[in-house]
Design a protein around this motif. Structure first.
Motif, PDB file in Angstrom:
ATOM      1  N   LEU A 139       0.860  -1.190   0.000  1.00  0.00           N
ATOM      2  CA  LEU A 139       0.000   0.000   0.000  1.00  0.00           C
ATOM      3  C   LEU A 139       0.892   1.234   0.000  1.00  0.00           C
ATOM      4  N   THR A 140       0.757   2.073  -1.005  1.00  0.00           N
ATOM      5  CA  THR A 140       1.477   3.342  -1.033  1.00  0.00           C
ATOM      6  C   THR A 140       0.482   4.474  -1.257  1.00  0.00           C
ATOM      7  N   PHE A 141       0.751   5.626  -0.697  1.00  0.00           N
ATOM      8  CA  PHE A 141      -0.066   6.814  -0.914  1.00  0.00           C
ATOM      9  C   PHE A 141       0.745   8.053  -0.580  1.00  0.00           C
ATOM     10  N   THR A 142       0.275   9.171  -1.064  1.00  0.00           N
ATOM     11  CA  THR A 142       0.961  10.443  -0.881  1.00  0.00           C
ATOM     12  C   THR A 142       0.083  11.381  -0.070  1.00  0.00           C
ATOM     13  N   ILE A 143       0.673  12.052   0.929  1.00  0.00           N
ATOM     14  CA  ILE A 143      -0.037  13.061   1.704  1.00  0.00           C
ATOM     15  C   ILE A 143       0.757  14.360   1.655  1.00  0.00           C
ATOM     16  N   GLY A 144       0.102  15.461   1.978  1.00  0.00           N
ATOM     17  CA  GLY A 144       0.777  16.749   1.977  1.00  0.00           C
ATOM     18  C   GLY A 144      -0.182  17.852   2.370  1.00  0.00           C
ATOM     19  N   ASP A 145       0.210  19.091   2.112  1.00  0.00           N
ATOM     20  CA  ASP A 145      -0.701  20.210   2.359  1.00  0.00           C
ATOM     21  C   ASP A 145      -1.015  20.892   1.030  1.00  0.00           C
ATOM     22  N   SER A 153       0.832  20.260  12.878  1.00  0.00           N
ATOM     23  CA  SER A 153       1.193  18.842  12.873  1.00  0.00           C
ATOM     24  C   SER A 153       0.008  18.015  12.396  1.00  0.00           C
ATOM     25  N   MET A 154       0.133  17.431  11.237  1.00  0.00           N
ATOM     26  CA  MET A 154      -0.937  16.632  10.651  1.00  0.00           C
ATOM     27  C   MET A 154      -0.654  15.149  10.853  1.00  0.00           C
ATOM     28  N   MET A 155      -1.714  14.365  10.788  1.00  0.00           N
ATOM     29  CA  MET A 155      -1.586  12.914  10.887  1.00  0.00           C
ATOM     30  C   MET A 155      -2.693  12.268  10.056  1.00  0.00           C
ATOM     31  N   VAL A 156      -2.302  11.461   9.082  1.00  0.00           N
ATOM     32  CA  VAL A 156      -3.267  10.702   8.286  1.00  0.00           C
ATOM     33  C   VAL A 156      -3.233   9.259   8.752  1.00  0.00           C
ATOM     34  N   GLU A 157      -4.396   8.710   9.040  1.00  0.00           N
ATOM     35  CA  GLU A 157      -4.496   7.306   9.424  1.00  0.00           C
ATOM     36  C   GLU A 157      -5.091   6.518   8.265  1.00  0.00           C
ATOM     37  N   ALA A 158      -4.448   5.386   7.959  1.00  0.00           N
ATOM     38  CA  ALA A 158      -4.916   4.506   6.894  1.00  0.00           C
ATOM     39  C   ALA A 158      -5.208   3.134   7.477  1.00  0.00           C
ATOM     40  N   PHE A 159      -6.262   2.507   6.986  1.00  0.00           N
ATOM     41  CA  PHE A 159      -6.677   1.188   7.462  1.00  0.00           C
ATOM     42  C   PHE A 159      -6.800   0.251   6.269  1.00  0.00           C
ATOM     43  N   ALA A 160      -6.240  -0.946   6.400  1.00  0.00           N
ATOM     44  CA  ALA A 160      -6.357  -1.981   5.377  1.00  0.00           C
ATOM     45  C   ALA A 160      -6.407  -3.327   6.084  1.00  0.00           C
ATOM     46  N   ALA A 161      -7.500  -4.068   5.864  1.00  0.00           N
ATOM     47  CA  ALA A 161      -7.720  -5.332   6.587  1.00  0.00           C
ATOM     48  C   ALA A 161      -7.656  -5.058   8.091  1.00  0.00           C
ATOM     49  N   LYS A 162      -6.772  -5.743   8.825  1.00  0.00           N
ATOM     50  CA  LYS A 162      -6.658  -5.516  10.270  1.00  0.00           C
ATOM     51  C   LYS A 162      -5.533  -4.555  10.642  1.00  0.00           C
ATOM     52  N   ASP A 163      -4.877  -3.993   9.653  1.00  0.00           N
ATOM     53  CA  ASP A 163      -3.720  -3.137   9.904  1.00  0.00           C
ATOM     54  C   ASP A 163      -4.098  -1.657   9.908  1.00  0.00           C
ATOM     55  N   LYS A 166      -0.251   5.010  10.636  1.00  0.00           N
ATOM     56  CA  LYS A 166      -0.326   6.421  10.981  1.00  0.00           C
ATOM     57  C   LYS A 166       0.856   7.145  10.364  1.00  0.00           C
ATOM     58  N   VAL A 167       0.552   8.204   9.609  1.00  0.00           N
ATOM     59  CA  VAL A 167       1.597   8.935   8.889  1.00  0.00           C
ATOM     60  C   VAL A 167       1.583  10.394   9.319  1.00  0.00           C
ATOM     61  N   PRO A 168       2.611  10.857  10.034  1.00  0.00           N
ATOM     62  CA  PRO A 168       2.673  12.262  10.433  1.00  0.00           C
ATOM     63  C   PRO A 168       3.194  13.134   9.293  1.00  0.00           C
ATOM     64  N   PHE A 169       2.782  14.389   9.321  1.00  0.00           N
ATOM     65  CA  PHE A 169       3.260  15.353   8.331  1.00  0.00           C
ATOM     66  C   PHE A 169       3.220  16.739   8.957  1.00  0.00           C
ATOM     67  N   GLU A 170       4.352  17.417   8.926  1.00  0.00           N
ATOM     68  CA  GLU A 170       4.434  18.761   9.493  1.00  0.00           C
ATOM     69  C   GLU A 170       4.211  19.777   8.371  1.00  0.00           C
ATOM     70  N   SER A 171       3.088  20.482   8.457  1.00  0.00           N
ATOM     71  CA  SER A 171       2.712  21.398   7.387  1.00  0.00           C
ATOM     72  C   SER A 171       2.991  22.847   7.767  1.00  0.00           C
ATOM     73  N   LYS A 172       3.553  23.578   6.832  1.00  0.00           N
ATOM     74  CA  LYS A 172       3.742  25.017   6.987  1.00  0.00           C
ATOM     75  C   LYS A 172       2.712  25.789   6.164  1.00  0.00           C
ATOM     76  N   LYS A 178       4.723  14.010   0.866  1.00  0.00           N
ATOM     77  CA  LYS A 178       5.605  12.854   0.956  1.00  0.00           C
ATOM     78  C   LYS A 178       4.811  11.598   0.644  1.00  0.00           C
ATOM     79  N   THR A 179       5.517  10.585   0.141  1.00  0.00           N
ATOM     80  CA  THR A 179       4.912   9.306  -0.215  1.00  0.00           C
ATOM     81  C   THR A 179       5.406   8.233   0.744  1.00  0.00           C
ATOM     82  N   VAL A 180       4.490   7.404   1.223  1.00  0.00           N
ATOM     83  CA  VAL A 180       4.831   6.359   2.183  1.00  0.00           C
ATOM     84  C   VAL A 180       4.382   5.003   1.645  1.00  0.00           C
ATOM     85  N   SER A 181       4.999   3.938   2.161  1.00  0.00           N
ATOM     86  CA  SER A 181       4.694   2.580   1.720  1.00  0.00           C
ATOM     87  C   SER A 181       4.542   1.656   2.925  1.00  0.00           C
TER      88      SER A 181
END
Length: 224
Positions: A139-145, A153-163, A166-172, A178-181
């Motif tokens: 699973l990959t996705f990109t977050i930002g402002d 201080s931002m935080m995106v939570e992603a859910f897939a099956a039982k997992d 949490k992806v933090p992102f500091e926005s100005k 940024k892209t996470v996997s």
């Protein structure tokens, strides 16, 4: 004067349709009411998954008509209000709307459009994928402002099956992403992926205006 754009979706059951606008509110002055302008109806085409990416409409490119004369984005109503999603492939599974934004007016990491999660945990977006039980997927996705003054201080939570991821992102508030996997194991033949923002945010220029992290380029693929 505040400008709000709200999009809905509908399916045709005949060759002709009647569109009606009604003010359901009550004003103190009967002569007052909301202003309607720039009505657009666009045919939406159902996107399909591919062998390399199980996510339909992974970059949010297929979506509502982009009104070039507005800079506020378009609010997409939750499923409780509109059973037909105006964002093909995705469900707005929340109490509040999410915002559809375009590259002309906002910071969009890829392509021409993205989604802004504007109302914390009340603003969630989801999709159900066809998976093979027991198989591991990436699973990959990109977050930002969105470069709209949304900061902190931002935080995106992603859910897939039982997992849960949490992806933090500091926005100005000036753009950035940024892209996470991650990896998850499918449990059933249908796997739901869900995204929402953990926190509430407001614009630095307007503390009464909700905003949040953007989401773009969501990919799910089988690993070797």
């Amino acid at each position: 004067m505040a400008e709000t754009l709200m999009l809905g979706g509908f399916k045709l059951n005949s060759t002709a349709v009647k569109v009606t606008f009604r003010n359901t509110g009550v004003q103190e002055d009967p002569a007052c009411g909301p202003l309607i302008d720039a009505v657009a109806i666009k045919e939406l085409f159902p996107p399909m998954p591919t062998r390399d990416n199980l996510v339909k409409n992974y970059g949010f490119e297929e979506g509502p008509h982009r009104l070039v004369n507005t800079s506020n984005g378009v609010l997409l109503p939750p499923r409780q209000e509109d059973l037909t999603s105006p964002l093909p492939g995705w469900m707005i599974e929340s109490l509040k709307a999410v915002k559809f934004i375009d590259k002309k007016h906002f910071n969009v990491p890829f392509g021409l459009a993205a989604v802004e999660l504007v109302a914390g945990r009340e603003s969630a977006i989801a999709q159900i994928l066809r998976t093979i039980p027991g198989k591991v997927y990436g699973l990959t996705f990109t977050i930002g402002d969105a470069r709209n003054g949304c900061h902190g201080s931002m935080m995106v939570e992603a859910f897939a099956a039982k997992d849960t991821f949490k992806v933090p992102f500091e926005s100005k508030g000036k753009g950035g992403f940024k892209t996470v996997s991650f990896k998850f194991k499918a449990i059933t033949a249908r796997t739901r992926i869900t995204f929402y923002s953990s926190y509430y945010h407001t614009s630095i220029d307007d503390f009464g205006s909700l905003c949040g992290p953007i989401l773009d380029e969501v990919r799910v693929f089988p690993t070797a």
